[in-house]
Scaffold this motif. Structure first.
Motif, mmCIF file in Angstrom:
data_model
loop_
_atom_site.group_PDB
_atom_site.id
_atom_site.type_symbol
_atom_site.label_atom_id
_atom_site.label_comp_id
_atom_site.label_asym_id
_atom_site.label_seq_id
_atom_site.Cartn_x
_atom_site.Cartn_y
_atom_site.Cartn_z
ATOM 1 N N SER A 243 0.823 -1.222 0.000
ATOM 2 C CA SER A 243 0.000 0.000 0.000
ATOM 3 C C SER A 243 0.851 1.263 0.000
ATOM 4 C CB SER A 243 -0.904 0.034 1.242
ATOM 5 O OG SER A 243 -1.805 -1.034 1.255
ATOM 6 N N GLN B 189 0.960 4.719 1.812
ATOM 7 C CA GLN B 189 0.423 5.029 3.134
ATOM 8 C C GLN B 189 0.909 6.400 3.605
ATOM 9 O OE1 GLN B 189 1.347 2.815 7.094
ATOM 10 N NE2 GLN B 189 -0.331 1.670 6.134
ATOM 11 N N VAL C 42 -11.687 9.857 -2.307
ATOM 12 C CA VAL C 42 -10.959 10.092 -3.553
ATOM 13 C C VAL C 42 -11.770 11.028 -4.438
ATOM 14 C CG1 VAL C 42 -10.338 8.979 -5.742
ATOM 15 C CG2 VAL C 42 -9.636 7.943 -3.592
ATOM 16 N N ILE D 217 -6.633 12.714 -3.184
ATOM 17 C CA ILE D 217 -7.270 12.190 -1.984
ATOM 18 C C ILE D 217 -7.533 13.380 -1.075
ATOM 19 C CG2 ILE D 217 -6.943 10.754 0.080
ATOM 20 C CD1 ILE D 217 -5.187 8.912 -1.642
ATOM 21 N N LEU E 23 -7.515 6.618 -10.029
ATOM 22 C CA LEU E 23 -7.701 6.456 -8.592
ATOM 23 C C LEU E 23 -9.026 5.754 -8.340
ATOM 24 C CD1 LEU E 23 -5.509 8.781 -8.647
ATOM 25 C CD2 LEU E 23 -6.466 9.475 -6.453
ATOM 26 N N ASN F 298 -11.754 4.640 -5.309
ATOM 27 C CA ASN F 298 -12.163 4.881 -3.926
ATOM 28 C C ASN F 298 -12.153 3.590 -3.093
ATOM 29 O OD1 ASN F 298 -13.034 7.330 -2.418
ATOM 30 N ND2 ASN F 298 -14.728 6.004 -1.824
ATOM 31 N N ALA G 298 -10.002 1.341 -3.066
ATOM 32 C CA ALA G 298 -8.644 0.981 -2.638
ATOM 33 C C ALA G 298 -8.224 1.748 -1.387
ATOM 34 C CB ALA G 298 -7.648 1.259 -3.768
ATOM 35 N N LEU G 299 -9.084 2.668 -0.959
ATOM 36 C CA LEU G 299 -8.749 3.596 0.120
ATOM 37 C C LEU G 299 -9.349 3.151 1.448
ATOM 38 C CD1 LEU G 299 -7.395 6.479 0.431
ATOM 39 C CD2 LEU G 299 -9.715 7.399 0.170
ATOM 40 N N SER H 150 -4.412 4.579 3.983
ATOM 41 C CA SER H 150 -3.774 3.587 3.116
ATOM 42 C C SER H 150 -4.511 3.498 1.781
ATOM 43 C CB SER H 150 -3.773 2.210 3.785
ATOM 44 O OG SER H 150 -3.046 2.236 4.994
ATOM 45 N N TYR H 151 -3.744 3.313 0.734
ATOM 46 C CA TYR H 151 -4.301 3.126 -0.603
ATOM 47 C C TYR H 151 -3.638 1.888 -1.190
ATOM 48 C CZ TYR H 151 -5.963 4.133 -5.327
ATOM 49 O OH TYR H 151 -6.594 4.064 -6.550
ATOM 50 N N LYS H 152 -4.426 0.848 -1.426
ATOM 51 C CA LYS H 152 -3.887 -0.417 -1.921
ATOM 52 C C LYS H 152 -3.264 -0.230 -3.302
ATOM 53 C CE LYS H 152 -5.161 -5.267 -2.601
ATOM 54 N NZ LYS H 152 -6.269 -6.253 -2.614
ATOM 55 N N LYS H 153 -2.026 -0.674 -3.446
ATOM 56 C CA LYS H 153 -1.333 -0.515 -4.724
ATOM 57 C C LYS H 153 -1.987 -1.395 -5.786
ATOM 58 C CE LYS H 153 3.209 0.444 -2.682
ATOM 59 N NZ LYS H 153 4.593 -0.049 -2.464
#
Length: 203
Positions: free
Chosen positions: A101, A103, A120, A127, A152, A154, A156-157, A169-172
């Protein structure tokens, strides 16, 4: 096309590798004069620091700008220190990634989790963090996604809050994970030294 441009820029840059303090330190010099410096944990391969330096309009080197890692602390005079006494309680924003992630941590936010709204804004590629008590507001992008022209998402956030620190955190995405794996393979081929710098230009 921009994605390939970024990858080509990385490949064609002059890279210098240094092993020091259990870190793999890489310095990139790009054709346009920009510099990027990265530091990775030797044991985990996690990115600890990424910073950039650009030449100003007169051609002189500017200050390093931190993208990932602790913000740079500029030395202050005693007079400035007295004026900035209260600043130690101000929110401190920094990015600290994990392997899976992107972060960000914002320290000195002593509010409950339900006060925060993190979302997002796809059109702006940002963000946004805001609080219902209107005490904190922050907008920021993810340069890694911008360089790869990835959207982007949302979903993933996510975020948590503990010890007066908001952790976002934002999942890669898969494309980023694949890119980072390939890049690390290339970086490990550089003949780093613990005694000095070696120029390692890769094609």
């Amino acid at each position: 096309m921009a994605v390939q441009n970024w990858i080509d820029n990385l490949k064609s840059s002059t890279k210098t590798a240094l092993i020091h303090d259990a870190r793999r330190k890489i310095h990139y010099l790009f054709a346009d004069g920009k510099e990027m410096a990265e530091e990775y944990d030797l044991r985990t391969d996690e990115l600890i620091v990424r910073k950039w330096r650009h030449k100003n309009t007169l051609g002189a080197q500017g200050q390093w700008e931190v993208e990932v890692g602790e913000p740079l602390v500029c030395p202050v005079t005693s007079t400035e220190a007295e004026m900035l006494k209260e600043s130690c309680s101000n929110p401190v924003f920094m990015r600290k990634d994990t392997k899976s992630s992107f972060q960000w941590r914002i320290r000195n936010l002593p509010y409950s989790k339900d006060v925060f709204n993190v979302s997002v804004q796809p059109p702006e590629r940002l963000i946004v963090i805001k609080t219902s008590n209107k005490k904190y507001y922050k907008k920021f992008g993810i340069p890694d996604l911008d360089r790869m022209q990835l959207p982007l998402d949302n979903s993933a956030l996510n975020f948590t809050h503990a010890n007066n620190t908001l952790i976002v955190s934002y999942k890669k995405p898969k494309d980023i994970l694949s890119f980072e794996q390939e890049l690390m393979k290339e970086l490990k081929k550089l003949k780093g030294t613990s005694e000095g710098d070696i120029d390692c230009k890769t094609q």
